[in-house]
Design an enzyme around this catalytic site. Structure first.
Site, short mmCIF file in Angstrom:
data_model
loop_
_atom_site.label_atom_id
_atom_site.label_comp_id
_atom_site.label_asym_id
_atom_site.label_seq_id
_atom_site.Cartn_x
_atom_site.Cartn_y
_atom_site.Cartn_z
N GLU A 170 -5.68 -1.64 -17.18
CA GLU A 170 -4.72 -0.97 -17.63
C GLU A 170 -3.33 -1.70 -17.49
OE1 GLU A 170 -5.42 2.62 -15.15
OE2 GLU A 170 -3.59 2.37 -14.34
N CYS A 201 4.40 -4.11 -16.72
CA CYS A 201 3.33 -3.83 -15.47
C CYS A 201 1.96 -4.18 -15.67
CB CYS A 201 3.77 -2.57 -14.85
SG CYS A 201 2.66 -2.32 -13.28
N CYS A 236 -9.81 -3.36 -6.97
CA CYS A 236 -9.18 -4.02 -6.04
C CYS A 236 -10.08 -3.71 -4.63
CB CYS A 236 -7.84 -3.24 -6.01
SG CYS A 236 -6.60 -4.13 -4.55
N CYS A 274 -5.76 0.27 0.15
CA CYS A 274 -4.85 1.22 0.52
C CYS A 274 -5.26 2.58 0.22
CB CYS A 274 -3.63 0.56 -0.11
SG CYS A 274 -3.22 -0.90 -0.16
N CYS A 322 -3.94 4.51 -2.81
CA CYS A 322 -4.00 4.04 -4.28
C CYS A 322 -5.32 4.16 -4.75
CB CYS A 322 -3.73 2.50 -3.97
SG CYS A 322 -3.80 1.44 -5.61
N GLY A 327 -5.03 -4.23 -8.61
CA GLY A 327 -5.44 -5.55 -7.76
C GLY A 327 -4.38 -6.01 -7.09
N GLU A 328 -4.63 -7.10 -6.18
CA GLU A 328 -3.69 -7.85 -5.41
C GLU A 328 -3.59 -9.22 -5.95
OE1 GLU A 328 -1.56 -7.27 -2.79
OE2 GLU A 328 -1.51 -9.50 -3.01
N SER A 364 4.14 -8.45 -6.49
CA SER A 364 3.97 -7.45 -5.62
C SER A 364 2.78 -7.64 -4.65
CB SER A 364 4.01 -6.12 -5.94
OG SER A 364 3.71 -4.92 -5.02
N SER A 422 4.40 -4.67 -0.07
CA SER A 422 4.44 -3.34 -0.17
C SER A 422 4.10 -3.01 1.61
CB SER A 422 2.77 -3.11 -0.53
OG SER A 422 2.80 -3.07 -1.94
N LEU A 423 5.26 -2.29 1.94
CA LEU A 423 5.63 -2.36 3.46
C LEU A 423 5.10 -0.95 3.89
CD1 LEU A 423 6.71 -3.42 5.94
CD2 LEU A 423 8.98 -2.55 5.29
N HIS A 424 5.65 0.18 3.16
CA HIS A 424 5.03 1.63 3.31
C HIS A 424 5.27 1.75 4.93
CE1 HIS A 424 4.15 0.90 -0.56
NE2 HIS A 424 2.90 0.43 -0.38
N ASN A 469 2.46 8.76 -5.46
CA ASN A 469 1.90 9.62 -6.65
C ASN A 469 0.66 10.05 -5.96
OD1 ASN A 469 2.52 9.93 -9.37
ND2 ASN A 469 3.07 7.64 -9.23
N CYS A 492 -0.79 3.36 -10.32
CA CYS A 492 -1.80 2.46 -10.25
C CYS A 492 -3.06 2.76 -10.29
CB CYS A 492 -1.53 1.80 -8.58
SG CYS A 492 -1.07 0.35 -8.70
N1 SAH Z 1 -1.62 -5.09 -4.63
C1 SAH Z 1 -0.28 -5.45 -5.05
C2 SAH Z 1 0.36 -4.62 -6.24
C3 SAH Z 1 -0.33 -3.46 -6.91
S1 SAH Z 1 0.20 -1.71 -6.33
C4 SAH Z 1 0.46 -4.47 -3.71
O1 SAH Z 1 -0.17 -3.86 -2.85
O2 SAH Z 1 1.57 -4.67 -3.70
C5 SAH Z 1 2.00 -1.76 -6.69
C6 SAH Z 1 2.59 -0.56 -5.63
O3 SAH Z 1 2.26 0.70 -5.91
C7 SAH Z 1 2.24 -0.99 -4.22
O4 SAH Z 1 3.49 -0.98 -3.64
C8 SAH Z 1 1.31 0.20 -4.04
O5 SAH Z 1 1.27 0.07 -2.71
C9 SAH Z 1 2.11 1.23 -4.66
N2 SAH Z 1 1.05 2.51 -5.04
C10 SAH Z 1 -0.23 2.27 -5.24
N3 SAH Z 1 -0.47 3.51 -5.59
C11 SAH Z 1 0.29 4.54 -5.34
C12 SAH Z 1 0.37 5.73 -5.23
N4 SAH Z 1 -0.62 6.49 -5.60
N5 SAH Z 1 1.69 6.20 -5.11
C13 SAH Z 1 2.86 5.52 -4.99
N6 SAH Z 1 2.56 4.17 -4.80
C14 SAH Z 1 1.73 3.63 -4.80
#
Ligand code: SAH
Length: 346
Positions: A95, A108, A115, A119, A122, A162-163, A194, A217-219, A293, A336
Protein backbone atom coordinates in the site's frame (compact mmCIF):
# COMPACT_ATOMS: atom_id res chain seq x y z
CA UNK A 1 10.83 -16.27 -19.76
CA UNK A 2 9.71 -13.00 -18.21
CA UNK A 3 11.48 -13.44 -14.93
CA UNK A 4 14.89 -13.93 -16.54
CA UNK A 5 14.83 -10.47 -18.04
CA UNK A 6 16.40 -7.67 -16.01
CA UNK A 7 14.09 -5.04 -14.58
CA UNK A 8 15.30 -1.98 -16.48
CA UNK A 9 13.84 0.50 -13.99
CA UNK A 10 16.42 -0.61 -11.44
CA UNK A 11 19.30 0.44 -13.73
CA UNK A 12 21.16 3.69 -13.05
CA UNK A 13 22.38 5.78 -16.00
CA UNK A 14 25.89 4.49 -15.39
CA UNK A 15 24.71 0.89 -15.53
CA UNK A 16 22.73 1.53 -18.69
CA UNK A 17 25.89 2.97 -20.22
CA UNK A 18 27.76 -0.26 -19.63
CA UNK A 19 24.75 -2.19 -20.96
CA UNK A 20 24.98 -0.13 -24.14
CA UNK A 21 28.69 -0.82 -24.43
CA UNK A 22 27.98 -4.53 -24.04
CA UNK A 23 25.43 -4.21 -26.85
CA UNK A 24 28.00 -2.44 -29.02
CA UNK A 25 25.92 0.74 -28.94
CA UNK A 26 27.02 4.32 -28.33
CA UNK A 27 26.86 5.24 -24.66
CA UNK A 28 24.61 8.29 -25.28
CA UNK A 29 21.80 5.81 -25.96
CA UNK A 30 21.74 5.20 -22.22
CA UNK A 31 20.68 8.76 -21.61
CA UNK A 32 17.92 8.51 -24.20
CA UNK A 33 16.59 5.28 -22.71
CA UNK A 34 16.79 6.70 -19.22
CA UNK A 35 14.76 9.69 -20.34
CA UNK A 36 12.07 7.50 -21.91
CA UNK A 37 11.81 5.56 -18.70
CA UNK A 38 12.15 8.25 -16.07
CA UNK A 39 10.83 11.40 -17.75
CA UNK A 40 8.23 10.07 -20.19
CA UNK A 41 7.42 6.91 -18.21
CA UNK A 42 6.84 4.73 -21.26
CA UNK A 43 5.53 1.23 -20.66
CA UNK A 44 7.10 -0.48 -23.68
CA UNK A 45 10.33 -0.36 -25.67
CA UNK A 46 8.40 0.20 -28.89
CA UNK A 47 7.57 3.71 -27.68
CA UNK A 48 11.28 4.66 -27.67
CA UNK A 49 11.03 6.16 -31.13
CA UNK A 50 14.50 7.70 -31.32
CA UNK A 51 16.15 4.28 -31.04
CA UNK A 52 16.73 1.90 -33.93
CA UNK A 53 14.38 -1.04 -34.35
CA UNK A 54 17.37 -3.32 -33.78
CA UNK A 55 18.17 -1.75 -30.43
CA UNK A 56 14.56 -1.78 -29.34
CA UNK A 57 14.36 -5.49 -30.09
CA UNK A 58 17.60 -6.09 -28.21
CA UNK A 59 16.29 -4.18 -25.21
CA UNK A 60 13.11 -6.18 -25.30
CA UNK A 61 15.07 -9.43 -25.27
CA UNK A 62 17.14 -8.48 -22.23
CA UNK A 63 14.95 -6.21 -20.18
CA UNK A 64 11.42 -5.73 -18.98
CA UNK A 65 9.62 -2.60 -17.81
CA UNK A 66 7.72 -3.59 -14.69
CA UNK A 67 4.50 -2.02 -13.49
CA UNK A 68 2.14 -2.13 -10.55
CA UNK A 69 -1.42 -3.22 -10.82
CA UNK A 70 -3.88 -1.06 -8.92
CA UNK A 71 -6.29 -3.17 -6.89
CA UNK A 72 -8.04 -0.45 -5.00
CA UNK A 73 -7.99 3.32 -4.44
CA UNK A 74 -9.67 4.78 -1.39
CA UNK A 75 -10.22 8.52 -1.07
CA UNK A 76 -10.71 10.11 2.33
CA UNK A 77 -13.87 12.15 2.62
CA UNK A 78 -12.15 14.21 5.31
CA UNK A 79 -8.96 15.47 3.70
CA UNK A 80 -8.63 14.07 0.17
CA UNK A 81 -5.91 11.63 1.18
CA UNK A 82 -5.79 8.67 -1.19
CA UNK A 83 -4.70 5.21 -0.27
CA UNK A 84 -3.58 2.87 -3.05
CA UNK A 85 -3.46 -0.88 -2.85
CA UNK A 86 -1.07 -2.27 -5.46
CA UNK A 87 -0.32 -5.80 -6.61
CA UNK A 88 3.30 -6.55 -7.46
CA UNK A 89 4.20 -8.80 -10.39
CA UNK A 90 4.49 -11.83 -8.08
CA UNK A 91 1.04 -11.18 -6.62
CA UNK A 92 2.19 -9.67 -3.33
CA UNK A 93 0.19 -6.69 -2.19
CA UNK A 94 1.49 -3.36 -0.87
CA UNK A 95 0.00 0.00 0.00
CA UNK A 96 0.97 3.62 -0.64
CA UNK A 97 -0.63 6.91 0.36
CA UNK A 98 -1.00 10.31 -1.32
CA UNK A 99 -1.39 13.29 0.99
CA UNK A 100 -2.12 16.90 0.09
CA UNK A 101 -0.30 19.62 1.96
CA UNK A 102 0.01 23.36 1.45
CA UNK A 103 3.55 22.82 0.12
CA UNK A 104 2.60 20.12 -2.39
CA UNK A 105 1.79 16.48 -2.77
CA UNK A 106 3.52 13.94 -0.62
CA UNK A 107 3.52 10.22 -1.33
CA UNK A 108 4.18 7.71 1.42
CA UNK A 109 5.65 4.47 0.08
CA UNK A 110 6.30 0.99 1.41
CA UNK A 111 9.82 -0.45 1.40
CA UNK A 112 9.06 -4.11 2.12
CA UNK A 113 6.15 -6.53 1.88
CA UNK A 114 5.31 -6.73 5.57
CA UNK A 115 8.01 -6.03 8.14
CA UNK A 116 10.08 -7.96 10.66
CA UNK A 117 10.83 -5.23 13.18
CA UNK A 118 7.97 -6.15 15.49
CA UNK A 119 7.03 -2.66 16.75
CA UNK A 120 4.22 -3.32 19.18
CA UNK A 121 1.60 -0.89 17.89
CA UNK A 122 2.21 -1.31 14.16
CA UNK A 123 -0.06 -3.32 11.85
CA UNK A 124 2.63 -3.83 9.16
CA UNK A 125 4.65 -6.19 11.27
CA UNK A 126 1.92 -8.55 12.46
CA UNK A 127 2.38 -11.08 9.64
CA UNK A 128 6.18 -10.64 9.55
CA UNK A 129 8.27 -9.78 6.51
CA UNK A 130 7.44 -11.48 3.22
CA UNK A 131 10.20 -9.92 1.12
CA UNK A 132 12.11 -6.74 0.33
CA UNK A 133 10.85 -4.43 -2.39
CA UNK A 134 13.16 -3.76 -5.34
CA UNK A 135 14.15 -0.17 -6.07
CA UNK A 136 11.75 -0.11 -9.00
CA UNK A 137 8.86 -1.32 -6.87
CA UNK A 138 9.53 1.64 -4.59
CA UNK A 139 9.83 4.00 -7.55
CA UNK A 140 6.69 2.73 -9.29
CA UNK A 141 4.58 3.56 -6.25
CA UNK A 142 5.50 7.22 -6.80
CA UNK A 143 5.27 7.26 -10.60
CA UNK A 144 2.04 5.27 -10.74
CA UNK A 145 0.34 7.64 -8.30
CA UNK A 146 1.60 10.64 -10.28
CA UNK A 147 0.31 9.06 -13.49
CA UNK A 148 -3.10 8.24 -12.10
CA UNK A 149 -3.71 11.58 -10.46
CA UNK A 150 -1.98 13.69 -13.11
CA UNK A 151 -0.32 15.66 -10.35
CA UNK A 152 3.30 16.36 -9.60
CA UNK A 153 4.59 14.59 -6.54
CA UNK A 154 6.85 16.99 -4.67
CA UNK A 155 7.69 14.97 -1.57
CA UNK A 156 8.24 11.30 -0.81
CA UNK A 157 8.27 9.76 2.65
CA UNK A 158 9.42 6.20 3.12
CA UNK A 159 7.12 5.60 6.03
CA UNK A 160 4.82 2.93 4.68
CA UNK A 161 5.14 -0.74 5.52
CA UNK A 162 8.63 -2.07 6.04
CA UNK A 163 11.92 -0.88 7.45
CA UNK A 164 13.88 0.92 4.71
CA UNK A 165 17.22 0.44 6.45
CA UNK A 166 16.53 -3.32 6.54
CA UNK A 167 16.47 -3.12 2.72
CA UNK A 168 19.49 -0.90 2.38
CA UNK A 169 20.88 -1.62 -1.10
CA UNK A 170 17.51 -1.27 -2.79
CA UNK A 171 16.74 1.87 -0.80
CA UNK A 172 19.95 3.60 -1.86
CA UNK A 173 19.44 2.57 -5.47
CA UNK A 174 15.90 3.96 -5.33
CA UNK A 175 17.17 7.25 -3.87
CA UNK A 176 19.85 7.63 -6.54
CA UNK A 177 17.33 7.01 -9.31
CA UNK A 178 14.51 9.19 -7.99
CA UNK A 179 16.95 12.04 -7.28
CA UNK A 180 18.74 11.82 -10.63
CA UNK A 181 18.53 15.22 -12.38
CA UNK A 182 18.35 13.39 -15.75
CA UNK A 183 15.24 11.48 -14.71
CA UNK A 184 12.56 11.81 -12.06
CA UNK A 185 14.26 14.92 -10.65
CA UNK A 186 12.85 14.86 -7.19
CA UNK A 187 14.95 16.84 -4.78
CA UNK A 188 16.53 14.47 -2.31
CA UNK A 189 15.93 17.18 0.27
CA UNK A 190 12.22 16.54 -0.16
CA UNK A 191 12.56 12.86 0.64
CA UNK A 192 12.33 11.48 4.16
CA UNK A 193 13.60 8.06 5.17
CA UNK A 194 12.08 6.84 8.41
CA UNK A 195 13.84 4.19 10.49
CA UNK A 196 13.29 2.40 13.75
CA UNK A 197 17.03 2.75 14.36
CA UNK A 198 19.27 0.28 12.49
CA UNK A 199 22.52 1.83 13.70
CA UNK A 200 25.08 0.56 11.15
CA UNK A 201 22.86 1.56 8.25
CA UNK A 202 22.12 5.01 9.67
CA UNK A 203 25.89 5.52 9.61
CA UNK A 204 26.22 4.02 6.14
CA UNK A 205 23.46 6.30 4.82
CA UNK A 206 25.22 9.30 6.34
CA UNK A 207 28.26 8.43 4.22
CA UNK A 208 26.33 8.07 0.91
CA UNK A 209 26.21 11.82 0.24
CA UNK A 210 22.48 11.71 -0.37
CA UNK A 211 20.95 14.73 1.39
CA UNK A 212 17.69 13.05 2.41
CA UNK A 213 15.96 13.84 5.68
CA UNK A 214 16.29 11.08 8.23
CA UNK A 215 13.48 10.45 10.70
CA UNK A 216 13.97 8.25 13.72
CA UNK A 217 11.03 6.43 15.25
CA UNK A 218 11.93 7.30 18.81
CA UNK A 219 8.62 6.81 20.63
CA UNK A 220 10.13 6.83 24.12
CA UNK A 221 12.71 8.93 25.97
CA UNK A 222 14.61 6.11 27.68
CA UNK A 223 16.09 2.73 26.79
CA UNK A 224 13.78 0.95 29.20
CA UNK A 225 10.58 2.48 27.85
CA UNK A 226 11.68 2.19 24.26
CA UNK A 227 12.23 -1.54 24.62
CA UNK A 228 8.59 -1.94 25.56
CA UNK A 229 7.44 -0.52 22.24
CA UNK A 230 10.29 -1.36 19.84
CA UNK A 231 11.89 -4.81 20.20
CA UNK A 232 14.64 -3.72 17.78
CA UNK A 233 15.95 -1.38 20.47
CA UNK A 234 17.23 -4.36 22.45
CA UNK A 235 19.79 -4.83 19.71
CA UNK A 236 20.34 -1.16 18.82
CA UNK A 237 20.30 0.67 22.09
CA UNK A 238 19.21 4.26 22.51
CA UNK A 239 22.64 5.82 23.21
CA UNK A 240 24.09 4.21 20.07
CA UNK A 241 21.07 5.24 18.01
CA UNK A 242 21.36 8.84 19.20
CA UNK A 243 25.10 8.84 18.40
CA UNK A 244 24.31 7.58 14.91
CA UNK A 245 21.70 10.33 14.44
CA UNK A 246 24.25 12.94 15.53
CA UNK A 247 26.68 11.45 13.05
CA UNK A 248 24.01 11.71 10.35
CA UNK A 249 23.54 15.40 11.11
CA UNK A 250 27.28 16.03 11.22
CA UNK A 251 27.77 14.39 7.80
CA UNK A 252 24.73 15.76 5.97
CA UNK A 253 23.72 18.95 7.78
CA UNK A 254 20.13 17.74 7.53
CA UNK A 255 17.94 18.51 10.51
CA UNK A 256 16.84 15.32 12.21
CA UNK A 257 13.17 14.42 12.65
CA UNK A 258 12.06 12.37 15.63
CA UNK A 259 8.76 10.58 15.41
CA UNK A 260 7.00 10.01 18.65
CA UNK A 261 3.77 8.02 18.66
CA UNK A 262 1.78 8.99 21.70
CA UNK A 263 0.44 5.94 23.53
CA UNK A 264 -1.87 6.15 26.50
CA UNK A 265 -0.17 5.30 29.76
CA UNK A 266 3.22 4.75 28.06
CA UNK A 267 5.09 7.84 27.01
CA UNK A 268 3.36 11.22 27.51
CA UNK A 269 3.76 11.98 31.21
CA UNK A 270 5.49 15.18 32.42
CA UNK A 271 8.49 13.02 33.38
CA UNK A 272 8.62 11.66 29.83
CA UNK A 273 8.61 15.23 28.48
CA UNK A 274 11.48 16.25 30.77
CA UNK A 275 13.47 13.16 29.87
CA UNK A 276 12.83 13.63 26.17
CA UNK A 277 13.91 17.27 26.30
CA UNK A 278 17.13 16.22 28.05
CA UNK A 279 17.76 13.55 25.45
CA UNK A 280 17.36 16.00 22.56
CA UNK A 281 19.00 19.04 24.12
CA UNK A 282 21.42 20.75 21.78
CA UNK A 283 20.42 18.73 18.72
CA UNK A 284 19.21 20.39 15.55
CA UNK A 285 15.96 18.48 15.37
CA UNK A 286 12.21 18.49 15.18
CA UNK A 287 9.75 16.26 17.01
CA UNK A 288 6.57 14.96 15.37
CA UNK A 289 3.98 13.77 17.83
CA UNK A 290 1.66 11.15 16.31
CA UNK A 291 -1.41 10.12 18.30
CA UNK A 292 -1.16 6.34 18.05
CA UNK A 293 -3.56 4.83 15.54
CA UNK A 294 -5.39 2.02 17.28
CA UNK A 295 -4.80 -1.30 15.50
CA UNK A 296 -7.49 -3.87 16.10
CA UNK A 297 -5.05 -6.68 16.92
CA UNK A 298 -3.36 -4.55 19.59
CA UNK A 299 -4.65 -2.91 22.75
CA UNK A 300 -2.76 0.41 22.52
CA UNK A 301 -4.81 3.55 22.75
CA UNK A 302 -4.10 7.22 22.23
CA UNK A 303 -3.97 9.64 25.15
CA UNK A 304 -6.69 12.25 25.05
CA UNK A 305 -6.07 15.39 23.05
CA UNK A 306 -5.42 17.55 26.10
CA UNK A 307 -2.70 15.24 27.34
CA UNK A 308 -0.94 15.35 23.96
CA UNK A 309 -1.27 19.15 23.86
CA UNK A 310 0.17 19.39 27.36
CA UNK A 311 3.06 17.13 26.34
CA UNK A 312 3.75 19.37 23.36
CA UNK A 313 3.74 22.50 25.51
CA UNK A 314 6.14 20.94 28.00
CA UNK A 315 8.57 20.16 25.19
CA UNK A 316 8.19 23.63 23.72
CA UNK A 317 8.88 25.24 27.06
CA UNK A 318 12.13 23.34 27.12
CA UNK A 319 13.11 24.71 23.74
CA UNK A 320 12.26 21.70 21.58
CA UNK A 321 10.74 22.30 18.14
CA UNK A 322 7.62 20.14 18.02
CA UNK A 323 4.37 19.65 16.12
CA UNK A 324 1.45 17.32 16.51
CA UNK A 325 1.10 15.55 13.21
CA UNK A 326 -2.13 16.26 11.45
CA UNK A 327 -3.85 12.98 10.88
CA UNK A 328 -4.58 12.07 7.33
CA UNK A 329 -6.99 9.51 5.99
CA UNK A 330 -8.33 8.27 9.28
CA UNK A 331 -11.47 7.06 7.57
CA UNK A 332 -9.54 4.94 5.04
CA UNK A 333 -7.30 2.73 7.16
CA UNK A 334 -4.66 5.47 7.16
CA UNK A 335 -2.12 3.87 9.49
CA UNK A 336 0.80 1.74 8.40
CA UNK A 337 -0.22 -1.62 7.02
CA UNK A 338 -3.88 -1.43 7.96
CA UNK A 339 -5.32 -1.47 4.46
CA UNK A 340 -3.13 -4.34 3.31
CA UNK A 341 -4.18 -6.37 6.34
CA UNK A 342 -7.84 -5.74 5.78
CA UNK A 343 -7.40 -6.70 2.12
CA UNK A 344 -5.66 -9.92 3.06
CA UNK A 345 -8.74 -10.71 5.13
CA UNK A 346 -7.25 -10.50 8.61
N1 SAH B 1 10.06 1.16 9.64
C1 SAH B 1 10.13 2.60 9.57
C2 SAH B 1 9.09 3.24 8.70
C3 SAH B 1 7.68 2.74 8.73
S1 SAH B 1 6.57 3.24 9.99
C4 SAH B 1 10.12 3.19 10.96
O1 SAH B 1 10.01 2.45 11.92
O2 SAH B 1 10.30 4.39 11.09
C5 SAH B 1 6.36 4.98 9.95
C6 SAH B 1 6.07 5.56 11.33
O3 SAH B 1 4.73 5.24 11.76
C7 SAH B 1 7.00 5.00 12.41
O4 SAH B 1 7.38 6.04 13.27
C8 SAH B 1 6.10 4.02 13.12
O5 SAH B 1 6.57 3.73 14.40
C9 SAH B 1 4.78 4.74 13.08
N2 SAH B 1 3.60 3.89 13.29
C10 SAH B 1 3.37 2.65 12.86
N3 SAH B 1 2.16 2.20 13.24
C11 SAH B 1 1.60 3.20 13.92
C12 SAH B 1 0.35 3.36 14.57
N4 SAH B 1 -0.55 2.38 14.60
N5 SAH B 1 0.11 4.54 15.17
C13 SAH B 1 1.03 5.55 15.14
N6 SAH B 1 2.21 5.45 14.55
C14 SAH B 1 2.51 4.29 13.95
Amino acid sequence: MMSEKTDILTRTTEELKSDMEAFGEKSFRAKQIYEWLHVHHVVSFSEMTNLSAVLRTKLDEHFRIPSLQTLEVLTSGIDGTKKFLFALEDGNVIESVLMRYSYGISVCISSQVGCRMGCRFCASTIGGKVRDLTSSEMLCQVTEIARQTGERVSHVVIMGSGEPLDNYENLVRFLRIIGDPEGERLSLRDITVSTCGIVPNIRALADEKLPVTLALSLHAPSQEKRERLLPVSVKYRLPEVMDAMRYYFAKTGRRITFEYSCVEGENTSPEDAAELADLLRGMNCHVNLIPVNPVKERSYRRPDRREIEAFRRMLEKRGISVTIRREMGRDINGACGQLRRSYLGN
